[in-house]
Design a protein around this motif. Structure first.
Motif, PDB file in Angstrom:
ATOM      1  N   ILE A  59       0.820  -1.199   0.000  1.00 36.95           N
ATOM      2  CA  ILE A  59       0.000   0.000   0.000  1.00 36.95           C
ATOM      3  C   ILE A  59       0.858   1.256   0.000  1.00 36.95           C
ATOM      4  O   ILE A  59       0.523   2.256  -0.640  1.00 36.95           O
ATOM      5  N   ALA A  62       1.975   1.712  -3.473  1.00 35.80           N
ATOM      6  CA  ALA A  62       0.825   2.058  -4.303  1.00 35.80           C
ATOM      7  C   ALA A  62       0.434   3.514  -4.103  1.00 35.80           C
ATOM      8  O   ALA A  62       0.159   4.241  -5.060  1.00 35.80           O
ATOM      9  N   ALA A  63       0.410   3.963  -2.855  1.00 37.26           N
ATOM     10  CA  ALA A  63       0.059   5.352  -2.570  1.00 37.26           C
ATOM     11  C   ALA A  63       1.092   6.309  -3.149  1.00 37.26           C
ATOM     12  O   ALA A  63       0.744   7.383  -3.661  1.00 37.26           O
ATOM     13  N   ALA A  66       0.379   6.493  -6.803  1.00 42.00           N
ATOM     14  CA  ALA A  66      -0.831   7.286  -7.013  1.00 42.00           C
ATOM     15  C   ALA A  66      -0.528   8.765  -6.836  1.00 42.00           C
ATOM     16  O   ALA A  66      -1.030   9.608  -7.593  1.00 42.00           O
ATOM     17  N   CYS A  89      -4.323  -0.113  -6.685  1.00 38.49           N
ATOM     18  CA  CYS A  89      -5.410  -0.391  -5.741  1.00 38.49           C
ATOM     19  C   CYS A  89      -5.747  -1.876  -5.777  1.00 38.49           C
ATOM     20  O   CYS A  89      -6.009  -2.433  -6.852  1.00 38.49           O
ATOM     21  N   ARG A  92      -8.714  -3.378  -7.884  1.00 34.36           N
ATOM     22  CA  ARG A  92      -8.696  -3.490  -9.349  1.00 34.36           C
ATOM     23  C   ARG A  92      -8.671  -4.948  -9.801  1.00 34.36           C
ATOM     24  O   ARG A  92      -9.228  -5.288 -10.852  1.00 34.36           O
ATOM     25  N   VAL A 155     -12.745   5.244  -3.237  1.00 30.47           N
ATOM     26  CA  VAL A 155     -12.094   4.242  -4.093  1.00 30.47           C
ATOM     27  C   VAL A 155     -12.821   4.222  -5.432  1.00 30.47           C
ATOM     28  O   VAL A 155     -13.991   4.602  -5.518  1.00 30.47           O
ATOM     29  N   PRO A 165     -15.205  -0.410   1.464  1.00 24.87           N
ATOM     30  CA  PRO A 165     -13.765  -0.441   1.180  1.00 24.87           C
ATOM     31  C   PRO A 165     -12.954  -0.396   2.468  1.00 24.87           C
ATOM     32  O   PRO A 165     -13.364   0.233   3.454  1.00 24.87           O
ATOM     33  N   GLU A 169      -7.351   0.084   1.140  1.00 24.67           N
ATOM     34  CA  GLU A 169      -7.797   0.372  -0.227  1.00 24.67           C
ATOM     35  C   GLU A 169      -8.040   1.866  -0.416  1.00 24.67           C
ATOM     36  O   GLU A 169      -7.703   2.442  -1.459  1.00 24.67           O
ATOM     37  N   GLN A 170      -8.594   2.499   0.603  1.00 26.27           N
ATOM     38  CA  GLN A 170      -8.818   3.945   0.527  1.00 26.27           C
ATOM     39  C   GLN A 170      -7.497   4.698   0.522  1.00 26.27           C
ATOM     40  O   GLN A 170      -7.345   5.698  -0.190  1.00 26.27           O
ATOM     41  N   ALA A 172      -4.692   3.740  -0.719  1.00 27.81           N
ATOM     42  CA  ALA A 172      -4.053   3.625  -2.031  1.00 27.81           C
ATOM     43  C   ALA A 172      -4.625   4.638  -3.017  1.00 27.81           C
ATOM     44  O   ALA A 172      -3.916   5.114  -3.912  1.00 27.81           O
ATOM     45  N   CYS A 173      -5.909   4.989  -2.857  1.00 25.87           N
ATOM     46  CA  CYS A 173      -6.569   5.911  -3.783  1.00 25.87           C
ATOM     47  C   CYS A 173      -6.619   7.349  -3.277  1.00 25.87           C
ATOM     48  O   CYS A 173      -6.981   8.252  -4.037  1.00 25.87           O
TER      49      CYS A 173
END
Length: 268
Positions: A59, A62-63, A66, A89, A92, A155, A165, A169-170, A172-173
């Motif tokens: 994560i 990923a963040a 992003a 995320c 996906r 998300v 979510p 997950e949040q 990451a977005c």
């Protein structure tokens, strides 16, 4: 001596007993474990959707990715393209058809943030277009906010089984949501539901405690901030119609604050 054959009523009663007991054949090719309880359809759907999922990306990484993609977007259209191309995320790879970014007026003074797309949103590629979204649109129209909102989520891919979510997950977005906020610089923000309120405000309180209270959302970079109103999610209102009065009160409060701000600016 030939035994007497049972009458039809007795036979039907016996067959009904066997049916209710789970007997569906006189003989089978293999033993059947009648004590096994099959999982409910929702659990089966989640299991099917996640059966082939590979290990989720880190994560933190990923963040960071992003954040890099979001920072390079100078318009909401560019940001939508960045979201569509983002692979960090975990949602996906859990059966979602496509990214669901936003809908509404890009120059709107109100940013509305929900939790995540559902089945109809996943199919159409737009947030809040199902029954909950239709209810939201009606309430916005009646509050005088039609055409004055831009709607997105925390998300952008449908969680399996329409579950809430997760914070990971949040997270990451979140850079995309923060960039949406920075590009729009809305006058006010409306948060729908507990998951979006906790994610944006970084709090642990429940939505019943948060709703109706004005908070502040301030980005760590750019000195961008706006007043925030958490309220109940329209999906909750479909299940609990009596709660509409509370959300209606929140919307009227938001509209009044928005109009008061506009009047103050016009008189400067």
């Amino acid at each position: 001596m030939t035994p007497a054959l049972p009458d039809s009523a007795s036979t039907e009663s016996l067959l009904a007993f066997w049916r209710d007991a789970g007997v569906d054949a006189c003989y089978g090719d293999a033993p059947v474990d009648r004590t096994h309880v099959a999982p409910p359809p929702a659990v089966k759907a989640v299991a099917k959707a996640t059966a082939s999922v590979v290990a989720a990306p880190d994560i933190g990484d990923a963040a960071a990715e992003a954040r890099r993609l979001a920072a390079a977007a100078n318009t909401l259209d560019e940001l939508a393209a960045a979201v569509a191309g983002f692979e960090g995320c975990p949602l996906r790879g859990m059966g979602a058809r496509q990214a669901v970014f936003a809908r509404g007026n890009p120059q709107a003074p109100v940013l509305i943030v929900g939790e995540g797309p559902g089945a109809e949103e996943d199919e159409r590629g737009l947030p809040f277009v199902g029954k909950a979204g239709q209810l939201l649109d009606r309430m916005l129209r009646e509050a005088g906010l039609e055409g004055r909102v831009f709607i997105t989520n925390t998300v952008y891919w449908r969680p399996p089984g329409n579950r809430t979510p997760t914070p990971a997950e949040q997270a990451a977005c979140m850079p995309f949501l923060e960039r949406t906020f920075a590009l729009m610089q809305p006058k006010v923000v409306l948060l729908l539901g507990a998951a979006s309120s906790r994610s944006v405000l970084s709090v642990d309180e429940g939505i019943m405690k948060l709703r109706g209270q004005w908070k502040e959302w301030r980005l760590s970079e750019g000195n961008i901030s706006a007043p925030v109103m958490p309220t109940l999610h329209p999906a909750f209102l479909l299940r609990t119609p009596m709660a509409k009065k509370a959300v209606w009160s929140d919307l009227l409060d938001l509209a009044a604050r928005l109009d008061a701000d506009g009047q103050a600016r016009s008189s400067d």
